[in-house]
Motif scaffolding. Sequence first.
Motif, PDB file in Angstrom:
ATOM      1  N   UNK A 181       0.838  -1.199   0.000  1.00  0.00           N
ATOM      2  CA  UNK A 181       0.000   0.000   0.000  1.00  0.00           C
ATOM      3  C   UNK A 181       0.872   1.248   0.000  1.00  0.00           C
ATOM      4  N   UNK A 182       1.889   1.217   0.859  1.00  0.00           N
ATOM      5  CA  UNK A 182       2.778   2.379   0.921  1.00  0.00           C
ATOM      6  C   UNK A 182       3.443   2.595  -0.431  1.00  0.00           C
ATOM      7  N   UNK A 183       3.851   1.481  -1.063  1.00  0.00           N
ATOM      8  CA  UNK A 183       4.511   1.592  -2.359  1.00  0.00           C
ATOM      9  C   UNK A 183       3.581   2.173  -3.406  1.00  0.00           C
ATOM     10  N   UNK A 184       2.356   1.669  -3.431  1.00  0.00           N
ATOM     11  CA  UNK A 184       1.392   2.177  -4.406  1.00  0.00           C
ATOM     12  C   UNK A 184       1.128   3.656  -4.138  1.00  0.00           C
ATOM     13  N   UNK A 185       1.035   3.978  -2.864  1.00  0.00           N
ATOM     14  CA  UNK A 185       0.872   5.371  -2.480  1.00  0.00           C
ATOM     15  C   UNK A 185       1.996   6.238  -3.016  1.00  0.00           C
ATOM     16  N   UNK A 186       3.205   5.738  -2.786  1.00  0.00           N
ATOM     17  CA  UNK A 186       4.390   6.466  -3.245  1.00  0.00           C
ATOM     18  C   UNK A 186       4.321   6.642  -4.761  1.00  0.00           C
ATOM     19  N   UNK A 187       3.970   5.548  -5.408  1.00  0.00           N
ATOM     20  CA  UNK A 187       3.881   5.565  -6.865  1.00  0.00           C
ATOM     21  C   UNK A 187       2.903   6.647  -7.307  1.00  0.00           C
ATOM     22  N   UNK A 188       1.769   6.671  -6.632  1.00  0.00           N
ATOM     23  CA  UNK A 188       0.731   7.632  -6.955  1.00  0.00           C
ATOM     24  C   UNK A 188       1.204   9.069  -6.735  1.00  0.00           C
ATOM     25  N   UNK A 189       1.848   9.267  -5.599  1.00  0.00           N
ATOM     26  CA  UNK A 189       2.345  10.614  -5.295  1.00  0.00           C
ATOM     27  C   UNK A 189       3.372  11.046  -6.330  1.00  0.00           C
ATOM     28  N   UNK A 190       4.249  10.109  -6.677  1.00  0.00           N
ATOM     29  CA  UNK A 190       5.268  10.440  -7.676  1.00  0.00           C
ATOM     30  C   UNK A 190       4.613  10.779  -9.008  1.00  0.00           C
ATOM     31  N   UNK A 191       3.586  10.013  -9.341  1.00  0.00           N
ATOM     32  CA  UNK A 191       2.857  10.259 -10.587  1.00  0.00           C
ATOM     33  C   UNK A 191       2.272  11.661 -10.593  1.00  0.00           C
ATOM     34  N   UNK A 192       1.601  11.979  -9.480  1.00  0.00           N
ATOM     35  CA  UNK A 192       0.947  13.279  -9.400  1.00  0.00           C
ATOM     36  C   UNK A 192       1.979  14.383  -9.567  1.00  0.00           C
ATOM     37  N   UNK A 193       3.111  14.181  -8.880  1.00  0.00           N
ATOM     38  CA  UNK A 193       4.166  15.165  -8.953  1.00  0.00           C
ATOM     39  C   UNK A 193       4.745  15.238 -10.355  1.00  0.00           C
ATOM     40  N   UNK A 194       4.921  14.059 -10.929  1.00  0.00           N
ATOM     41  CA  UNK A 194       5.498  14.019 -12.265  1.00  0.00           C
ATOM     42  C   UNK A 194       4.560  14.689 -13.259  1.00  0.00           C
ATOM     43  N   UNK A 195       3.261  14.509 -13.041  1.00  0.00           N
ATOM     44  CA  UNK A 195       2.307  15.140 -13.940  1.00  0.00           C
ATOM     45  C   UNK A 195       2.472  16.650 -13.879  1.00  0.00           C
ATOM     46  N   UNK A 196       2.662  17.138 -12.640  1.00  0.00           N
ATOM     47  CA  UNK A 196       2.845  18.573 -12.480  1.00  0.00           C
ATOM     48  C   UNK A 196       4.154  19.031 -13.110  1.00  0.00           C
ATOM     49  N   UNK A 197       5.101  18.102 -13.204  1.00  0.00           N
ATOM     50  CA  UNK A 197       6.411  18.479 -13.746  1.00  0.00           C
ATOM     51  C   UNK A 197       6.568  18.038 -15.195  1.00  0.00           C
ATOM     52  N   UNK A 198       5.460  17.667 -15.802  1.00  0.00           N
ATOM     53  CA  UNK A 198       5.538  17.132 -17.163  1.00  0.00           C
ATOM     54  C   UNK A 198       6.295  18.084 -18.074  1.00  0.00           C
ATOM     55  N   UNK A 229       7.983   6.561 -13.693  1.00  0.00           N
ATOM     56  CA  UNK A 229       9.095   7.039 -14.514  1.00  0.00           C
ATOM     57  C   UNK A 229       8.904   6.643 -15.960  1.00  0.00           C
ATOM     58  N   UNK A 230       8.634   5.371 -16.170  1.00  0.00           N
ATOM     59  CA  UNK A 230       8.458   4.880 -17.529  1.00  0.00           C
ATOM     60  C   UNK A 230       7.267   5.565 -18.191  1.00  0.00           C
ATOM     61  N   UNK A 231       6.251   5.750 -17.393  1.00  0.00           N
ATOM     62  CA  UNK A 231       5.033   6.344 -17.916  1.00  0.00           C
ATOM     63  C   UNK A 231       5.311   7.769 -18.414  1.00  0.00           C
ATOM     64  N   UNK A 232       5.996   8.530 -17.570  1.00  0.00           N
ATOM     65  CA  UNK A 232       6.281   9.914 -17.920  1.00  0.00           C
ATOM     66  C   UNK A 232       7.172   9.976 -19.146  1.00  0.00           C
ATOM     67  N   UNK A 249      -3.424   4.196 -15.813  1.00  0.00           N
ATOM     68  CA  UNK A 249      -2.441   3.726 -14.845  1.00  0.00           C
ATOM     69  C   UNK A 249      -2.784   4.225 -13.451  1.00  0.00           C
ATOM     70  N   UNK A 250      -3.114   5.502 -13.403  1.00  0.00           N
ATOM     71  CA  UNK A 250      -3.433   6.062 -12.085  1.00  0.00           C
ATOM     72  C   UNK A 250      -4.662   5.401 -11.509  1.00  0.00           C
ATOM     73  N   UNK A 251      -5.633   5.154 -12.375  1.00  0.00           N
ATOM     74  CA  UNK A 251      -6.846   4.484 -11.898  1.00  0.00           C
ATOM     75  C   UNK A 251      -6.484   3.110 -11.360  1.00  0.00           C
ATOM     76  N   UNK A 252      -5.621   2.401 -12.081  1.00  0.00           N
ATOM     77  CA  UNK A 252      -5.225   1.061 -11.639  1.00  0.00           C
ATOM     78  C   UNK A 252      -4.535   1.142 -10.280  1.00  0.00           C
ATOM     79  N   UNK A 253      -3.681   2.137 -10.139  1.00  0.00           N
ATOM     80  CA  UNK A 253      -2.972   2.292  -8.873  1.00  0.00           C
ATOM     81  C   UNK A 253      -3.947   2.539  -7.735  1.00  0.00           C
TER      82      UNK A 253
END
Lengths: 706, 113
Positions: free
Chosen positions: A376-393, A479-482, A507-511
Amino acid sequence: MTPTPLWHRYARLFGPDPAADVKDELRFHLQAKIDDLITQGWPPGAASQEAERQFGDLRAVEQIGLRLGEKMERRRRLKDYWNDSVQDARYTLRALGRDPGFATVCILILALAIGANTAVFSVVNTLLLRPLPFADSNQLVWIAPPPNACGLSCATYSADAYEEFRDQSRVYQDVTGYEAFATPDNLRVTGRGEPQPATSVELIGNFFQVLGVQPAMGRLFTVDEARGGPHPVALLTSAYWRREFNADPAIVGKAVELNGTPITIVGVLPDSFDFGAVFSPGAKVDLFTPLDLNLEHDWGNIVTLLGRLKPGVIVAQALDDANRVAPNMYFNVKYPRTLGRYKGDLIPVPLKDYVTGKLRRSLIALWFAVGTILLIAGVNLSNLLMARAAARAKEFAVRGALGASRGRIVRQLLMESLVLSGAGALLGLALARILLAWLAHQGSLALPLLSTLRIDGETLAWTVIVAISTATIFGLLPGLKIASGNLQEVLKDSGPGAGLGRSHERLRAALVVSEIALACVLLVSAGLLLRSFVKVLDVDLGFQPGRAASIKVDYDDSAPTNDASVAKRTEIFQQILARVGALPGVEAAGMSDFLPLGPNREWDTPEPKGKTVAPGELPDPLVYVITPGFIRAMGMRLRGRDFTWSDGPHSERVVLINASAARVYWPGEDALGRILMRGDEEDHVVGVVDDVHEETVEGGTGSQIY
Amino acid sequence: LIFRGTLDVLILKALVWGPLHGYAITSLLRRQSDDALLLEEGTLYPALWRLEHKGWLDAEWGLSENNRKAKFYRLTPEGRRQLRHEVKTWEAYATAVAKVLGATQPPLPEKIG
C-alpha cells in the motif's frame, strides 16, 4: 562536480572510439615527422621510411594504446555514470527541498511501512529462521503427547517414566527434563536481610549437558548432586547474579539460604542462556536446583522430556523408537496397572518447532500483513510520484527536448524514489529499533526468545532489499510512464495540469484501485483480528479479576504434630484475613493455595456416593484449597454456602464443586447436599460455583473441587 | 638511450611550459638535450598514455601548427606535484652518483669498536 574537460565533450559528439584515437594520434606523429624530414631535404619516399624506422614498432605501440584506451574508456563511463548519479542526487535533493510537504509525506509513509517490515522480519527471523541458541540445536527434540485438553499435567511424565524412557530409547545421546510446575517466586532467599522472593526451577541433573550450555563461571551439577547428594547446590542465571549479587566475581562456592536451607552456589550460567525465553515464555527464572528423581517417584506427572538425538537420527526414527518404548513404560513401577499408560503419548518434535510452532502461522500472517502495508505504501508512493510528475511534465518535456534521453529521465525519477525510500528506510529502521526495544522488554507478551530480538545483519540486509525494491518497482512505474509521453504534446500544451493522455489516467486508476483493494484486505483482516480479541476479553472467566488483588504470603506452621500444625495455620490465616479484611476498601478477603489461570494439577479421583463407575470414566479434578471468604473475594458466583471457619478437620467434611463437576457427577440432578467419596471419606457438597477458567483464558474448563 | 622511469619525468618536464602533442614532445626533448637523448619515438606514446591513465596528464584534441588534428597533452595539478617530487628524487640520486664517481681518493677506514 569537477568540470568536464573539453575533449570529453568533443569525444561525446562523435561517440568515443579509443581505437580510432590511437590511430589518429600515431598517424599525426608520422606525418609530422615526414614533413620535418622533407624540410630537411629527404626525398618523400625515403622520408616516410626513415620516419617509421625512427618510430620503432608501430604495431606494438598501437596494441598498447588500444588496451589502455579501452581501460580508460571503461573508467570514464563509470565516472560519467557516477557523476550523473551525483548530479541526479543533488537535483533530487534540491527538488525535494522545494517541496518539503511531499517529501515528508512520502518519507513518513515509507518509514512506517519499512519500519513495520523490519520489525516483523526481525521477529520472524528470531523465531522461525534463526536456530535456537544452543549447540547443534537441530538435534534437540521435545517429547510430549499430542496436544489435548488437559494441559500441562498431560504434557509431562512421571519420574519413573523418564527413567524408563531414558534407559530404553536408543536414538538419544541423552534425555533430560525439568520439573514443569515451578511457579514464580517459589522460593525465599533468606539470611540476607529481608527475605527475597526468587524463582527456581528444578532440573534433571544433565539438563545443561544435553543442551550444550557451559557455565560462565563455576561448574554444572555433578552426578552426585543430581541424585540429591549431601550438599544442596544451585546454579544462578546471569541476570539474577548481576541483580542480587552485584555480579560478585567470587560467588562460586558461597552459600545462600533458600527457604531456610543453606545452599551452595556452584556456578553462574552464561548471559546467552535464557530458560524462560525458550521453555516458558514470559517467565523469569533466577536459579536452578537439581531435581532429585528419587523423591519424586510418587508425585505423578511432573517432568517434561527433552532429548538430544544421536547425530544423523531424524525425528521420524525417534518417533518409531518412542512407539517401541512406550508400551513398556510404567507410570509408576509400583503399580503394574499403569504399564503402557503412555502409549501414543511420546511424540518427539524438534525443540524449535515446540518453541515456535504455535506461533508459526500467526507470524506468517503478520508477515503478510506488513507486506501488504508495504505494498500500500509503495502504491501510495507511486501515486504521489505520478501526481508530482504530472505537475512536472513540462520540465521533463523541456529536458527531453534539450537532449536528455528517456533513460536519463527515468534514472532521474528512479533516483528520486531511491532517495525517498532510503530516507524512509533510515527512519523506519529507527522506528523498528524503538519497537523492538519495547517488544524485547514486554514480559507479559509471553513470546519465546523475545529478549533476543535485535536488529542484526540479516535484518539490515532485509531492510535494504525492501527499500531498494520498493524504490525500483514503484519509482520505475511512473518514470516509464512519464518518459514515454509525447514531448510535443506536452510542450504545446501551455495550461497547467494539462491532460496526460488516457493511458496515463488508466495507470493512475489502476494504482488507486489496487490501493483501495489492498487497504480493504488489510481492514477486513484487522477487523477480524479485533473481533477475536474482543471475544477473548468477553470470555466469562467465572471470577471478577477487575476488582481482585492477590498477594503471596509466607507463613511458618511448623509444629510438633500435624493437628497442632493445622491449628497454628488456621490461627495464622484467621489473623491475616482479619487484618486484611479490616483495611479500608477491602470488601472480602480469602486465601487459596492456588490462583486461577496458573499451571494445572490434579490429585485424585473422587466418586459420587451411591454410583458405580468404571475406572477412567471420571475426570481427575483440579483441587483448590481455600479459606472462607475466598469465593467472595474472587467475585465468583456460588450457589449454596461458602465455607466457614467451623468447617474443619474435626467437623463434617465439606467441599465446593464447580458446575462442570456437578454435571459430571450428577448429570441432570442437583449436586447440593450430595456426597462425594474419596476413598472411604465422605465429602458433603455444600455449594456449587460457576466454572472458573483454570489454565488459560481460551482453554476449556475442567472439573474443579474446592 | 633512456630508461623508462626517466622518460616519465622527462615527459612531465616537457609539458611544464604548456600543452604539447606527442611529436612536439619528442622534438623538444631532442633539442633540449642537444640530440644527446636518442629516443625511439614509438616508446613515447605508451608512456604518455600511462601517465594519462594515472591522471597526471590530461589530453584533448586540437589543431597542430599546420592545421592537422592532433592530441595535445597537458599537466594536471597532480602531474605537476609528481614532477616536483621526481625532480627532487632525481637530483638527490644524481648528486649521490656524482659524489661517488667524482671521488679522488679511497674513503677513510671506519673506526672499529
